[in-house]
Each structure stands twice: as C-alpha cells, then as structure tokens.
Design a protein around this motif. Structure first.
Motif, PDB file in Angstrom:
ATOM      1  N   LEU A  98      39.704  81.642  89.188  1.00 38.20           N
ATOM      2  CA  LEU A  98      41.047  82.327  90.773  1.00 38.20           C
ATOM      3  C   LEU A  98      42.881  82.023  90.201  1.00 38.20           C
ATOM      4  CD1 LEU A  98      38.424  82.452  93.793  1.00 38.20           C
ATOM      5  CD2 LEU A  98      38.679  84.259  91.960  1.00 38.20           C
ATOM      6  N   SER A  99      42.555  80.323  90.026  1.00 33.95           N
ATOM      7  CA  SER A  99      43.859  80.195  89.908  1.00 33.95           C
ATOM      8  C   SER A  99      43.908  79.729  88.362  1.00 33.95           C
ATOM      9  CB  SER A  99      44.818  79.589  90.947  1.00 33.95           C
ATOM     10  OG  SER A  99      43.879  78.447  91.772  1.00 33.95           O
ATOM     11  N   PRO A 100      44.279  80.164  87.895  1.00 31.94           N
ATOM     12  CA  PRO A 100      44.261  79.413  86.575  1.00 31.94           C
ATOM     13  C   PRO A 100      45.241  78.470  86.315  1.00 31.94           C
ATOM     14  CG  PRO A 100      44.467  81.328  85.483  1.00 31.94           C
ATOM     15  CD  PRO A 100      43.990  80.852  87.141  1.00 31.94           C
ATOM     16  N   GLY A 101      45.251  77.185  85.316  1.00 33.27           N
ATOM     17  CA  GLY A 101      47.209  76.897  85.523  1.00 33.27           C
ATOM     18  C   GLY A 101      47.148  75.356  86.613  1.00 33.27           C
ATOM     19  N   ASN A 102      46.672  75.935  88.132  1.00 36.77           N
ATOM     20  CA  ASN A 102      46.796  74.730  88.987  1.00 36.77           C
ATOM     21  C   ASN A 102      45.762  73.625  89.224  1.00 36.77           C
ATOM     22  OD1 ASN A 102      49.426  76.094  89.967  1.00 36.77           O
ATOM     23  ND2 ASN A 102      48.580  77.551  90.576  1.00 36.77           N
ATOM     24  N   VAL A 103      45.830  73.288  88.970  1.00 41.53           N
ATOM     25  CA  VAL A 103      45.332  71.584  89.550  1.00 41.53           C
ATOM     26  C   VAL A 103      45.448  70.654  90.541  1.00 41.53           C
ATOM     27  CG1 VAL A 103      43.637  69.361  88.636  1.00 41.53           C
ATOM     28  CG2 VAL A 103      43.886  71.870  87.170  1.00 41.53           C
ATOM     29  N   ALA A 159      45.212  71.413  83.674  1.00 42.62           N
ATOM     30  CA  ALA A 159      45.566  72.323  83.651  1.00 42.62           C
ATOM     31  C   ALA A 159      45.787  73.188  82.360  1.00 42.62           C
ATOM     32  CB  ALA A 159      46.553  72.468  84.401  1.00 42.62           C
ATOM     33  N   GLY A 160      46.427  72.790  81.200  1.00 43.09           N
ATOM     34  CA  GLY A 160      47.248  72.719  80.131  1.00 43.09           C
ATOM     35  C   GLY A 160      44.984  73.510  79.475  1.00 43.09           C
ATOM     36  N   VAL A 161      44.646  72.690  79.085  1.00 39.24           N
ATOM     37  CA  VAL A 161      43.351  72.753  78.110  1.00 39.24           C
ATOM     38  C   VAL A 161      42.684  74.263  79.366  1.00 39.24           C
ATOM     39  CG1 VAL A 161      41.033  71.701  77.794  1.00 39.24           C
ATOM     40  CG2 VAL A 161      43.099  70.743  78.093  1.00 39.24           C
ATOM     41  N   GLN A 162      42.488  74.185  80.917  1.00 39.50           N
ATOM     42  CA  GLN A 162      42.038  75.477  81.261  1.00 39.50           C
ATOM     43  C   GLN A 162      42.874  76.395  80.697  1.00 39.50           C
ATOM     44  OE1 GLN A 162      41.365  73.599  85.434  1.00 39.50           O
ATOM     45  NE2 GLN A 162      39.489  72.631  84.754  1.00 39.50           N
ATOM     46  N   VAL A 163      43.658  76.785  81.327  1.00 38.12           N
ATOM     47  CA  VAL A 163      44.426  77.964  80.928  1.00 38.12           C
ATOM     48  C   VAL A 163      44.322  78.316  79.203  1.00 38.12           C
ATOM     49  CG1 VAL A 163      47.059  78.753  80.040  1.00 38.12           C
ATOM     50  CG2 VAL A 163      46.300  77.781  82.164  1.00 38.12           C
ATOM     51  N   PRO A 190      46.178  68.105  92.170  1.00 36.35           N
ATOM     52  CA  PRO A 190      45.626  66.173  91.482  1.00 36.35           C
ATOM     53  C   PRO A 190      45.068  64.927  92.192  1.00 36.35           C
ATOM     54  CG  PRO A 190      48.265  67.063  92.043  1.00 36.35           C
ATOM     55  CD  PRO A 190      47.459  67.892  92.930  1.00 36.35           C
ATOM     56  N   ASP A 191      44.611  65.247  93.377  1.00 38.37           N
ATOM     57  CA  ASP A 191      43.257  64.966  94.210  1.00 38.37           C
ATOM     58  C   ASP A 191      42.090  65.332  92.930  1.00 38.37           C
ATOM     59  OD1 ASP A 191      44.820  63.960  95.299  1.00 38.37           O
ATOM     60  OD2 ASP A 191      44.636  64.605  97.197  1.00 38.37           O
ATOM     61  N   ASP A 192      42.229  66.336  92.849  1.00 34.98           N
ATOM     62  CA  ASP A 192      40.471  67.116  92.239  1.00 34.98           C
ATOM     63  C   ASP A 192      40.731  66.456  90.422  1.00 34.98           C
ATOM     64  OD1 ASP A 192      39.822  67.493  94.426  1.00 34.98           O
ATOM     65  OD2 ASP A 192      40.200  69.625  94.818  1.00 34.98           O
ATOM     66  N   GLN A 193      41.509  66.349  90.089  1.00 37.86           N
ATOM     67  CA  GLN A 193      41.884  66.151  88.823  1.00 37.86           C
ATOM     68  C   GLN A 193      40.937  65.008  87.784  1.00 37.86           C
ATOM     69  OE1 GLN A 193      45.365  66.402  86.658  1.00 37.86           O
ATOM     70  NE2 GLN A 193      45.292  64.462  85.946  1.00 37.86           N
ATOM     71  N   LEU A 194      40.404  66.289  86.852  1.00 42.76           N
ATOM     72  CA  LEU A 194      38.683  64.985  86.076  1.00 42.76           C
ATOM     73  C   LEU A 194      39.699  64.960  84.910  1.00 42.76           C
ATOM     74  CD1 LEU A 194      35.771  65.353  86.346  1.00 42.76           C
ATOM     75  CD2 LEU A 194      35.862  66.866  84.585  1.00 42.76           C
ATOM     76  N   TYR A 195      41.016  65.257  84.566  1.00 44.78           N
ATOM     77  CA  TYR A 195      40.969  64.510  83.244  1.00 44.78           C
ATOM     78  C   TYR A 195      43.022  64.645  83.367  1.00 44.78           C
ATOM     79  CZ  TYR A 195      40.299  68.013  81.289  1.00 44.78           C
ATOM     80  OH  TYR A 195      40.179  69.938  80.292  1.00 44.78           O
ATOM     81  N   PRO A 196      43.780  63.773  82.973  1.00 41.59           N
ATOM     82  CA  PRO A 196      45.206  64.398  83.132  1.00 41.59           C
ATOM     83  C   PRO A 196      45.492  65.605  81.385  1.00 41.59           C
ATOM     84  CG  PRO A 196      44.474  62.296  81.747  1.00 41.59           C
ATOM     85  CD  PRO A 196      43.899  62.830  82.755  1.00 41.59           C
ATOM     86  N   GLY A 197      46.545  66.269  82.153  1.00 46.93           N
ATOM     87  CA  GLY A 197      46.584  67.549  81.195  1.00 46.93           C
ATOM     88  C   GLY A 197      45.193  68.169  81.532  1.00 46.93           C
TER      89      GLY A 197
END
Lengths: 80, 857
Positions: free
Chosen positions: B637-642, B653-657, B644-651
């Motif tokens: 739904l909103s690629p590129g937006n993660v 957003a980029g990997v997912q895009v 910070p509280d729900d972040q699994l690992y750093p970086g």
C-alpha cells in the motif's frame, strides 16, 4: 543452548544426508531412496528448526490462573 | 528419439523412454506371439486398421465363437449358482489348463460346452414339464378334497335346503333334492345335476364369479374354497421370476359350479378356460372320488421321486462342470483378448505375415525379443517374428515403472493427470511430501502410532489380500497401506514437535520456563524464562496454560507459510529439469527466472522476515517487535514508507521498494519473452524455406516412401507417412492470449496459494483442540472420581474415549487431512510445473481373465 544449535544440526544433518545419498546402492530404486532420504531429512529439519527458533526468544510466556502454591517448588518443576 | 541413450536403471523421475516398434509375425505363430506378449505386459498395440469396421476384420469369426462360448459359460454359471453348487476357484483349476491353449483348446472346449449346455437345457426342460405335471396333479387332488367337502356339506344340509326352498339359490339344489329324494337317500348314487370343478387364481375369483352370474343370469350354484398356500409346489420357472422379492406362492381357489343343461355347462367351461382356470373331471360318486384320490396321490408320489432323480442328475452334471468352469472361463476370455489384439494387426498378403505396430519401453525391447523367440519355439517353427524400431514424431504413452510401494503414491498424481511423456514426475517427491504435509495437519504421537500400527498390520499380512476382498472400503485402505504407514510415521514426528500425545504432553528435557513460588492463589501467574531452551518441539510448560493457544496459533501459522513457500519454490525449481531435458534452455530465463524472482521477492522475503523476527531477542534490544502482517500490507500500500517504530531492521524501506519493483518487472518479463521466443523460432523456420510443408508435400512423401520400399510395403509404412502431417499453423495471437492467462494465473496464484497453505495451520489447530475437548469431556472427568464408581466410570469413559478417538480423530480427521494434503499437491505443487497432459501406457495383458466376470455370478 543458543541459536547456533540450528546451524550445528544443519551441518550434521547435511552430512547424514550426503552419507545416505552415497550409501544407496545402484539399482531400480536408487532414485526413489535417495530422494526420500533427502526429503525426509529436510522436511523434518525444517519443522524442528521452526519450532526451536520460535521458542528461542519467546515474546510471550506461559500464564496460568489455576496454579496452587503447593504445586510449585524445585521438585514439582517437573509437573508444569 | 530412439537414438537417445537409455540410462542403466529406470527411475521414477521421468516416465520410461518408449519406442515405436514394428513386428512381422508369421501367421502360424501369431497366436502364440500374442499370448507371450500378453504375459509380458510390455507392449501396447496400435490399431492398424482404423478404417475397417469391427465386422470386417480378419478374426471376426473367432471372436464370434468366443462370444458364443461366453454365452454358454454364462448360462452354465448361472445354473450352477442357482443350484448353490460351489465353483472351484481358478487357482485350483489352473492345472487343468496345463499346456492347453490356443485355437485347438478353444475348439475342444466349444464342443464340450455345447454338449453340456444341451444336456443341462434338456434336463431343465424335462424337469420343468415334470414339475408342471406335478402341480396339475396336486391341484386335482386339492379339488377332489375340497369338492368332497362340498358334497358332504350338501348332504348334511339337505334338510335345511328343503326348508329354505324359496331362496334364490335354492331352486337348483331343490331340484336335485327332488330328483334324488325319489330313489336314493342323499347324493350318493343318483346325483343327476351336472357340475364343473376346477381351480383358478385367487385374484381372479371375484371377477370369475361375477361374469358367471351375469352370463348365466343367476342360474348356477357355486361353491369355492381356498387351497392352502403350502399345499401347492411352486415350479422353479415361476419361483425364479420373483427375483429378490418375497417367496413366491401360488394362491388358488378350488371351485365347483352346479348348473343345469349342457349349454350352460359348456358356457361355464369356456368362461373358466378363458380366465385361466384349470378344470378337472370329478365324479359325483363318493367311492369313485375316493378311488380317484388314491390314484392321484400315488401318481404324485411317483412323480416326486422322478423329479428328485432328475434334479440329482442335473446337480451331478452341474457339479462336474463347476469343478472346471473357472478354467474354461479363463480360456475363453484369454482367447477373446488374443483375437481382439490380432484384429488390430494388418495382414500382409504378399509375405503371408501379420504386421503389428506398438509402443514398447525402450529398455524392454530385448525382453520382448526373447518373448518372440519363445513364442516361435512354442509354435514349433524355426523362423521367429521380426522386431524393428520405427522413428516417429508421435507422442509416446507415459509409463512409470512403479513397485508395490510407489504405486499408490503414483496413483495420487495420475488421478490429477497422467504426466506428459518424460516430464518430471511429481510422484517421486509425493512419496515423502504427501505424508509430511498430512502429518503437519495431524500431529499427535498417539494418533500417529495407532495409524502406523494398523497400516503395519496390513503390510505384514499383505500376501493374504493380494486378490482383494471385494469390500471396496477395505480394499481402498489396503491399496494405500504404504501411504498410511508413512503418514503415521510422520504424524508421530510432528506429534513430538507439537508435543501432543492424545492431547497430553511429554516432558523429554528440562523446560525453559520456571513457575514463581510466591504468589496468591487464584491470581494469574506468569512463568519465568530460564537460560535453558527446550530442544525438541514445543515446551511442555505451555500445556494447559491460559495463553497456550495464542502461542501455538502464531507458531503454526508462520510454520505453514514457511513450509508452503518452500514447497512451492521447490516446485518452480523443478521446471528447470524439464527445460533442460526438453532442450529448451532459453525457457530458464524466459519462464523460470521471472517466476522464481516474483515468488521470492514477495513471499521469500516474507519468510525471511519471519525467521529474522524469531532470531532477534526483542527484550534485549528493548523495542517492541513489529507486526509482520501489517508490514506485508504496507509493503504493497505504501512502499518506501516504514514507521521507525515498526522497523524490523535498518534500511528496510529501500530493500522493500527494490523487491516490489523486482516483482513488478517480472510480470511483463513473463508476459512478453515466451511469445517472442516462439515468434523468433517460427521466423527462423520460415526463413529456411520450410513454409507449408504439411499441406502440400504430404501425398508426395507418402508416395515416395511406398515407391522406395515396393508395393507391398505401402500399407505398412502408411502410418509413418501419415505422421508427417503434423505441422502446426503458427498463430501469434493464440500464444499471446495463452501467455497472458498463464501470467495472471501465476501472479494471482502465488498469493492465493500461499494463503492456501494456511490450511496446514487451521487443520492442525482443529485437530489439537478436538482431541483436547474429547479428553477433558471423557477421561479427565472419570479420573476425578474415586471409589468403585470411579473405576466403573473410568472403564466406561475409556471405552467411549477410545472409540471416539479412533472414529473421529483418526479416521474422520485423517480423511479430511488427507484430502487437504491431496489438494495442496494437486493445485499448489503440481500447478507450478506439471503439465499432466500425457496418455497412460496400457499394455496388452491377460489381467482379469482369471476371474469369472462380475454380474454373471
């Protein structure tokens, strides 16, 4: 025990699978037996690893409301 | 195709390599050749006379003779079963066949059968006529008895009748009285009034009476009585009609009608006969009647002894036939198979040989040649049949060499679709993956042990049931005994993983949780994590806790997704083996690569996240673990937006895009490359100048071949020439549409199929809950009681618990888990790589010829 157990077991089982693969004698059923050995080992390992990994850092802990103080103690650790 | 090297041993990975072979069989050994090949079960013959209708083929007369013999056998078998004479099974009669087969045996058998049939039919005829005669006599006896009663009644009622002179029925008898009373005393001597006596079907009695009354205008006196049902013997011909119904009985009435005048009597006789009554001459004299009765009785006795003797002779004859009839059936059915096969062959007039064509597994050609030599020895000729391979572009049939273990697994796959020729056979992997996926839904050590032991019993006594028991349900279970055995074994393993044994748990090692010692009774207590980790399966500390379900739910759901994605990725990888084998390496990057990338960039990433989330110690990190479900939804739904509280690992957003873009690129990649490759291939052929080969040069090709080989060979090679007519018209639009459908199906399928694996979670949860409910409702209650009542209650509850465990948890739940595992293999696994568009190899065989066909007995 820690998460490395998953890797150790993987190495051991990979060795076992390889040994099994080699040990199968030539014959009509060679392919079936080899495939079965590898699939059995990988399926069982996968399931074990998942259950082990899921409990490595449990996010929730067991909770119960029917516990009586008499049940708990060093020796009754066995029960629950 | 036939010049490919055959591997040393057959494997289940691909179907056997097949060769189209041609046989030249001298006419005098044709019969024994077919017999040998049918015993071998390795040749599937093609019909070389597709244009000839069944009545114009060479061996029609022989087949007709087989049909005639079959009809006779059917008649004799029915006679034997009707007499409840045992038929000796084929195994005991096979010795009778030793060295006797072929046309002579059939001829010999035919005359013998004709003789037997004639004898049995004649005996049946005479028995029936004797029975009919016996029935008539018995009826006569009954009529004599009943009329006797009428006469004696009439005598005793003389006075009464005289007094009731003015009643409507009285005048007739009144006349009698007047006539009789003049000379004799009573009826005895001078009974002048005439009468008709006989029997009639009871159902027709009322009609009969009414008709008579109308026709004679009441000028009659009629008396009738019911004959006892049991008195009349029922002829076998009548008894046989009431198939399945109640026992048939003859219900008849005996009647006697008094009337005056010859005209009236004639009328009565005519009416009676037209209504199917049987008339008997009865004397009015009591002594004569008595004498007649005696005579009839003695004749009945004679007849009965004759009947008995006839029946005994017939039984003896049938028993003799019953000794060997199963062997005769085998001869006739086998001969029929042989001649039906010979009808598929072509008669070569010039060389006096028969030409046959058929598929043989390339590996078995030497065996077939050996069989041909054996056949020529059996036929006593020195020249053996000639076999040579043909080159062909036809699709060969699919033949998997299975054994008793792999057979049932292969049939699971064949039920979905027979593999295309030489494609990767999912049956090989099904051997393990099927029982495994079943067990994921059926994890319980106890249930697994019960299942495994019952299948083991069937395996140990399998020699007893080779032939099948006739009980369809049992035969099905018996056929799947190795599947059930493996399902049981895996259920034991998954039971250890779920730590479930009849809904209880095992304590194999030190638990990783410890309960606190200081708490108030009745409050919710949370266990304390220790340094230990439970090494094998779910920690027993979870058993019976308030939040056990929350934990197992999460574990089983993630487990089913992980297993499902790995299972499907494996299926996609199997495509590579197909592409390499069929010499289409370009399809690896045109088809396999985009598919696997699409799969892994979405669902492979998901299981990566699952594993990563498990491996991180979130308490030590000091953050709340992110929700993976929300992460997956936000990925789309909103690629590129993660957050910070729900972040699994750093970086992240980029990997997912990147992964999402990769998946998106895969769609047009899948869509365009394959049609383009096909188009390029077609262009290449056109450039080389082969355009239109199929339509124009067909007649030339056929003519050339027959011209080279000489006239007589024209027919034999007709089949080869015909195969050249297989050039397809190239239709770009069709390929594009096909590829669009295929792409959409794959992309949507990846999502729905992954969701489909959640059935592993749902079913295993349902199974665990059901067995827990059953335990707490029955045995757990019984254990709470004490004393004698407790013992009795425990005993009762145990039997109830055990019955329900077997019936519901093992059989019913097992069936449902079986069906779900079946679906996962057919749709989710096979759908990724399996064509399943082949035809099964059906070799010539005598299978089923050993048994008397169903429906005859």
């Amino acid at each position: 025990m820690s998460g490395y157990l998953i890797i150790y077991v993987f190495v051991v089982l990979a060795a076992v699978a390889a040994a099994g693969f080699m040990a199968v004698r030539k014959g009509e059923n060679q392919v079936v037996i080899r495939t079965s050995i590898i699939l059995v080992i990988s399926a069982c390992y996968l399931m074990w690893a998942i259950t082990y990994l899921a409990q490595l850092h449990p996010l929730i802990k067991p909770r119960r409301s029917d516990l009586k103080p008499s049940h708990v103690g060093p020796e009754s650790d066995y029960l629950y | 195709m036939s010049d490919q090297r055959v591997s040393q041993y057959p494997s289940l990975l691909r179907s056997e390599q097949m060769s189209l072979v041609q046989l030249y069989v001298p006419i005098d050994q044709a019969h024994s050749v077919v017999e040998e090949l049918a015993e071998l079960q390795r040749v599937q013959f093609k019909d070389l006379n597709p244009d000839v209708n069944p009545f114009q083929r060479t061996y029609v007369s022989q087949i007709r003779r087989c049909d005639e013999a079959e009809r006779r056998l059917r008649f004799l078998t029915q006679q034997i079963t009707a007499q409840a004479i045992p038929i000796r099974p084929f195994e005991d009669t096979v010795a009778l066949l030793a060295g006797r087969s072929g046309p002579q045996a059939l001829e010999e058998l035919d005359t013998r059968l004709a003789e037997s049939e004639q004898r049995v039919a004649a005996m049946n005829g005479s028995y029936e006529s004797l029975e009919k005669r016996a029935l008539e006599l018995e009826e006569a006896r009954q009529v004599l008895r009943e009329t006797d009663v009428f006469f004696s009644e009439a005598t005793s009622r003389t006075q009464e009748i005289r007094s009731s002179f003015d009643e409507p029925s009285a005048p007739l008898l009144g006349d009698v009285e007047a006539g009789a009373g003049a000379g004799e005393s009573g009826f005895g001597g001078g009974f002048e009034l005439e009468f008709v006596a006989g029997t009639i079907d009871r159902a027709r009695m009322a009609t009969f009476e009414r008709v008579l009354w109308r026709v004679l205008r009441g000028n009659l006196y009629m008396n009738y009585a019911e004959i006892d049902d049991s008195a009349l013997p029922v002829p076998t011909s009548v008894a046989g009609d009431s198939a399945g119904g109640e026992e048939k009985k003859l219900r008849k009435n005996a009647f006697i009608i008094f009337a005056h005048g010859q005209d009236l009597l004639d009328k009565i006789r005519k009416i009676a006969e037209s209504m199917g009554a049987t008339l008997f001459p009865i004397d009015s004299n009591a002594d004569k009647r008595e004498e007649k009765l005696r005579e009839v009785t003695s004749r009945i006795e004679d007849l009965n002894s004759v009947l008995y003797n006839t029946n005994q002779t017939r039984r003896a004859e049938l028993a003799k036939i019953g000794e060997s009839i199963s062997a005769w059936w085998a001869v006739v059915l086998k001969e029929k198979v042989v001649y039906t096969t010979l009808n598929l062959w072509q008669w070569d007039q010039g060389r006096k040989t028969l030409v046959a064509e058929g598929w043989v597994p390339t590996r078995d050609i030497p065996t077939v040649q050996a069989a041909l030599r054996r056949a020529s020895e059996n036929a006593g000729t020195s020249v053996s049949a000639i076999l040579h391979e043909l080159r062909t572009h036809k699709d060969p049939p699919t033949f998997h060499r299975t054994n008793k273990f792999t057979d049932a697994f292969q049939s699971i796959i064949d039920a979905y679709g027979v593999a295309s020729y030489q494609e990767v056979n999912p049956g090989l992997f099904t051997v393990i993956t099927f029982p495994f996926l079943f067990a994921v839904m059926f994890g319980d050590i106890g249930h697994g042990i019960v299942m495994m032991l019952s299948a083991l019993t069937l395996i140990l006594i399998e020699n007893k049931f080779k032939k099948g028991t006739g009980n369809e349900i049992f035969d099905t279970f018996f056929y799947g005994r190795y599947i059930i055995f493996l399902m049981g074994l895996f259920a034991i393993f998954t039971g250890f993983m779920y730590n479930d044994i009849f809904s209880l748990s095992l304590h194999l090692a030190k638990s990783q949780f410890r309960w606190p010692t200081d708490f108030e009774k009745g409050t919710v207590v949370e266990a304390i994590q220790t340094a230990a980790r439970y090494p094998f399966g779910i920690d027993p500390a979870w058993h019976g806790t308030d939040n056990a379900l929350i934990f197992t739910n999460s574990l089983k759901m993630k487990m089913s997704v992980v297993i499902g994605v790995i299972h499907m990725s494996f299926a996609i990888c199997l495509q590579v083996l197909n592409h390499l084998h069929f010499k289409k390496p370009e399809l690896i990057w045109a088809e396999f690569l985009p598919q696997i990338l699409f799969m892994e960039s979405i669902f492979g990433y998901l299981i990566g996240c699952i594993v990563y989330k498990w491996s991180v110690d979130w308490e030590a990190v000091g953050r709340n673990p992110p929700n993976l479900l929300n992460m997956l939804i936000k990925l789309f739904l909103s690629p590129g937006n993660v957050d910070p509280d729900d972040q699994l690992y750093p970086g992240q957003a980029g990997v997912q895009v990147f992964l999402l873009l990769l998946a998106l690129v895969c769609v047009p990649w899948m869509l365009c490359t394959k049609p383009y490759l096909l188009y390029r291939e077609h262009q290449k052929i056109v450039e080389q100048g082969y355009h239109g080969i199929g339509s124009t040069s067909n007649q030339n090709g056929g003519g050339l071949l027959s011209g080279d080989e000489g006239e007589s060979d024209g027919e034999g090679h007709g089949v080869v020439a015909e195969e050249m007519d297989e050039e397809h018209e190239f239709d770009m639009g069709e390929h594009v549409i096909h590829q669009v459908i295929h792409t959409i199906e794959f992309c949507l399928g990846c999502i729905s199929n992954t969701a489909s694996y959640l059935r592993l979670w749902a079913l295993s949860l349902a199974h665990a809950q059901l067995s827990e409910v059953l335990w707490s409702m029955t045995l757990d209650k019984a254990f709470a009681m004490e004393g004698i009542a407790g013992i009795i209650f425990t005993f009762l509850m145990f039997s109830m618990w055990f019955t329900l465990t077997v019936a519901i948890l093992i059989v019913m739940e097992g069936l449902s888990a079986f069906l779900h595992a079946l679906r996962l293999h057919w749709v989710e696994f096979n759908g990724k790589f399996y064509g399943g568009a082949g035809t099964a190899f059906t070799p010539l065989t005598f299978d089923g010829c050993d048994e008397i066909p169903e429906g005859v007995l």
